[in-house]
Structure formats: C-alpha cells, structure tokens
Design an enzyme around this catalytic site. Structure first.
Site, mmCIF file in Angstrom:
data_model
loop_
_atom_site.group_PDB
_atom_site.id
_atom_site.type_symbol
_atom_site.label_atom_id
_atom_site.label_comp_id
_atom_site.label_asym_id
_atom_site.label_seq_id
_atom_site.Cartn_x
_atom_site.Cartn_y
_atom_site.Cartn_z
ATOM 1 N N PRO A 270 0.964 -1.091 0.080
ATOM 2 C CG PRO A 270 0.052 -0.929 2.135
ATOM 3 C CD PRO A 270 0.996 -1.832 1.324
ATOM 4 C CG ASP A 443 5.110 -1.111 2.700
ATOM 5 O OD1 ASP A 443 4.015 -0.921 2.995
ATOM 6 O OD2 ASP A 443 5.548 -2.180 2.346
ATOM 7 C CG HIS A 444 0.838 4.245 4.487
ATOM 8 N ND1 HIS A 444 0.988 4.906 5.811
ATOM 9 C CD2 HIS A 444 0.126 5.687 3.864
ATOM 10 C CE1 HIS A 444 0.780 6.187 5.924
ATOM 11 N NE2 HIS A 444 0.089 6.707 4.571
ATOM 12 N NE ARG A 445 2.946 -3.847 3.497
ATOM 13 C CZ ARG A 445 3.482 -4.766 2.793
ATOM 14 N NH1 ARG A 445 2.651 -5.831 2.834
ATOM 15 N NH2 ARG A 445 4.491 -4.862 1.971
#
Length: 473
Positions: A270, A443-445
């Site tokens: 994401p 990466d938003h994780r």
C-alpha cells in the site's frame, strides 16, 4: 555411453533461461568445460560449459526458446562409443549407465553430472530445426553455401559480385573466429549472420562490435539502392508496408521478471507518494568547489546518493522490507543502495552493497562503475540482488517527477527529476535558481507520512545546503 547435459540452477532462484545461441552443432567433438550454449536469464547472459566431453549427438532447443532448470540441453556420446544409436526418433539417454569417470571443473549448481534417469521419449526428427548427427546431410561446399544462405538478398549478392570488399569484413561460413561479447553475438544474429564467421580485428582475431557494425553497413549499402516495387510474398501474408498489422511481443527473460516483480509490488504494497521541489543551486556550487579543491569530479547523482545514505541512517525504518509470512518489518542493518538503470536489456537495478560504510569518493566510484555497465546491462548476478533502498534518477529521461513503483520487497524509492532553471523566491525576491523535484514513494505498512516526510525534507535540506551534512559526519 551417452550423457545428457541438463540446464543447471543459475542461482538466485532463477528457474528458466532463454537460449541465445548454440556454440556447437551435432557431430562436433567437445571437451569437458567447453562452452556449448549461450543463454539469457533474468539476471545476465552467460555461456554454459559442458560437464562432459565427447561427440555432440543432439541439441534440444533453438535460439529464442525458453528452457527450465533440469531440462535436457544436449546429449553427448563418448568418442569412439559403439553404442551411439542411429534411430532419429529416440533421443539419446543413459538411464542405467555407470558413474562418469571424469567430472567437470565448472561450479554452477545442478549440472547433472550423474546420468539421466528420465525415460526415453519420442521426438520427431528435425523438431527444433537441427537434425541428428547420424542423419544430418553432408555440408555443402563453402562456395555453394553462400548463394543458398543469401538467396533472399539478390541485390546484395549482385552487389558483392560487382564490388570489391575487404576480406576482413566478409562472412566466411567455415571461419570460426573467437567472439566473447554476448552483445556482439546478438547484434550479428539480429542482422542475419553469425559473428564468428567474420575476421575479427581484435587481439588474436577477436570479433569486436565495430567488426559487426562494419559488416552490417556493408550489407545495408546495397539495400539503400532503389528497389523494384514487385516482391515475392507468401499468399495471405501481410505486406511489409502494412503498418496496421498487429505485433505480438513475448513477455520473457528480463521483461518477465520485471513484470512479475512490479505486479507483486502493486498487489502487496500500500504505497503512498510525496514530493517536494528543491533549490539545488548550492549543490552545483558545492560540486564545483569539490573539483577545485580536489581536482576530482563528483556527479550530482553521487552527492545525492551520499545524502540518501545519511538520511537512511537517520530514518532506518525506511531501509526495511516486510516479511508477509511472519507479519514482521525486517529493518536491515546494511544500506545496500539500488540504482535504477535503463539498459539495452530493459530496466535493471544494480546494487551498491555496503553503501553506509563508504566515503563520498568510494560511493562516487561505485556509482560510476555501475553507470559504465548500464548501456549493455552486463551486470553480474550478484550485483542485482540484496538491495534495501532504490534511488531512481528519471530526470535523465527528461521528466520532472514520477509516482514510481517500489522495487519489491523494499519499502521505499526516491526519484530525482530533471534539474532546470526556474523562477524562485530568495529572501523575498524573485531569482533564477536550479530546481529539482524529489518524489518519494514509501510502504505505508512500514511507516507513516511523518517519517517519510522527515526523510525527504532531510535529503532536500542537504541539497539546498550541502554543508549541513557535516553535522552528521
């Protein structure tokens, strides 16, 4: 006694390769570790040595065909063996033969130096356009092979009969000059001839790229003459001038791996993108000061790479990957900086391993070494693995910015746009400054926007004021 040479494990999880060119033919006698075939994997183009010596009985594949690890490449029969079969419909196999008395010194994994246990299978004669040695017709005399091989080029044949051309640039079907570069061999093959049939101008008769290019010019010179509009074509075949015809391009080799990796990245990560316009005027001034002080040139990309490494040490979570199996963020201790490069083989990302331990000069030299290899894409497989963060200078392509796709399984990528003069406000006054746009995809994780923004503004601050980096050294 016959033995099958299997496509070995090429390492780094590569399970398939494309045959580029055969270096031997049925009936040839080879020795152990002699290069017999040139294959292209997703990582590089390599020549594979045979683990066996003897007479080549048959080849399994043709240039352009994709083969998989463990698949038979060729069959070798010991010289003087009385057991060579004459039946062209059954490939040679050695399911119950004893262990070989000689071994290969080659170190690639999976060479299959033990005998094959696969059951015999029927293969139609000439399946791959290469007849078995026992049934191959005798080669015609060299003088008869020239017009046959070039029957589709009557204009060239006529021109060669009336024009004196240096013998060093003409094709001799029985000549076998040494050819080292896969690029040279491929360039010749794409233009309809074998590079080894040329007389090389390199050391010990080595065929170099200029030899192939000179011969291509010789071939194209007659073709430039006006031609008659009438041509012989196969009924129902599309005309050469029919520009509306569809063209199917197979997704194979490097393109296939790139496609799979980018698809995985889009599917799993994401990602979010942030960007920032930066005044790079002071960076160019610092580059000129370095030249004056040291007498050495430092590219702008090398200096930005130095800032990126410093930024990753400050924001180490961006130097990470996500382990989806254990649902953990793997924060890497070493900074292995990937450099996106556009090559003749396609997009590749060679890696500068241990960039965090390098001085600015060492980082510059490592980057220059990668740039020197970029046009041909001749990177070693080890140079294309292990990256933890990617730097992409797409400004060299003439664009300002891009929402790049993260190089899976990394967690972020930084893009550098083109550097151009723009109007810029300095001390409340309008001035002309050199401005660059930085694009950061993360990466938003792994992190939130605050961390990514902190990294981006840190790198931007170093570009706008390179001396500020001294505080972190």
């Amino acid at each position: 006694m016959s033995r099958d040479f299997l496509l070995p494990d090429l390492g780094e999880g590569l399970t398939e390769a494309e045959i580029v060119a055969w270096l031997v033919a049925p009936g040839d006698t080879i020795v152990i570790d002699q290069a017999v075939v040139e294959v292209e994997s997703a990582k590089s183009i390599v020549e594979l040595p045979s683990p066996y010596g003897g007479v080549v009985t048959s080849l399994f594949g043709e240039p352009g065909q994709v083969i998989h690890a463990g698949q038979v490449l060729l069959t070798v029969t010991e010289a003087g063996s009385a057991g060579t079969p004459d039946d062209v419909d059954v490939p040679v196999a050695a399911a119950t033969a004893a262990a070989p008395s000689e071994g290969s010194g080659a170190v690639l994994v999976g060479y299959g130096t033990t005998e094959s246990t696969r059951p015999p299978r029927k293969v139609a004669a000439g399946r791959f356009g290469t007849p078995r040695a026992a049934d191959a017709p005798a080669l015609p005399a060299p003088t008869a092979s020239v017009p046959v091989a070039r029957a589709e080029r009557p204009a060239e044949v006529a021109a060669s009969a009336s024009t004196e051309i240096d013998s060093s640039s003409t094709v001799d079907p029985i000549r076998r000059s040494p050819v080292v570069s896969p690029i040279v061999r491929r360039l010749a093959r794409e233009n309809g001839f074998d590079a080894s049939t040329l007389a090389g101008s390199g050391r010990e008769g080595l065929v170099v790229r200029s030899d192939v290019e000179d011969h291509i010019r010789d071939l194209s010179a007659p073709a430039a003459a006006p031609a008659q509009p009438t041509t012989t074509t196969t009924p129902g075949a599309p005309s050469v001038s029919d520009l509306s015809a569809d063209l199917r391009i197979p997704i194979s080799g490097l393109r296939k791996v790139v496609s799979q990796r980018l698809t995985t990245s889009r599917r799993e990560i994401p990602e979010a993108t942030i960007w920032l316009d930066v005044d790079a005027t002071a960076l160019f001034a610092a580059r000129d000061q370095l030249l004056t002080a040291t007498g050495e040139r430092f590219s702008v990309t090398a200096l930005i790479a130095r800032f990126v490494v410093a930024g990753l040490l400050r924001y180490p979570v961006l130097n990470s990957s996500v382990d989806t199996a254990s649902q953990e963020i793997l924060q890497h201790g070493a900074v292995n900086l990937g450099i996106a490069a556009q090559t003749s083989r396609g997009l590749m990302v060679p890696v500068i391993h241990g960039a965090h331990t390098m001085s600015t000069r060492q980082l510059r030299d490592a980057l220059a070494a990668l740039v020197a290899q970029s046009p041909d894409g001749t990177f070693a497989p080890s140079a294309l693995t292990g990256g933890t963060f990617t730097l992409n200078n797409f400004g060299s392509l003439g664009v300002d910015g891009s929402a790049a796709i993260i190089n899976h399984p990394e967690a972020a990528i930084l893009g550098i746009g083109r550097m151009i003069e723009r109007p810029w406000v300095v001390d409340h006054e309008l001035a002309v400054r050199t401005v660059v746009e930085l694009s950061m995809v993360f990466d938003h994780r792994v992190c939130d926007g605050g961390t990514a923004a902190g990294f981006l503004t840190y790198v931007a601050g170093c570009i706008e004021n390179p001396v500020s980096l001294l505080a972190d050294l």
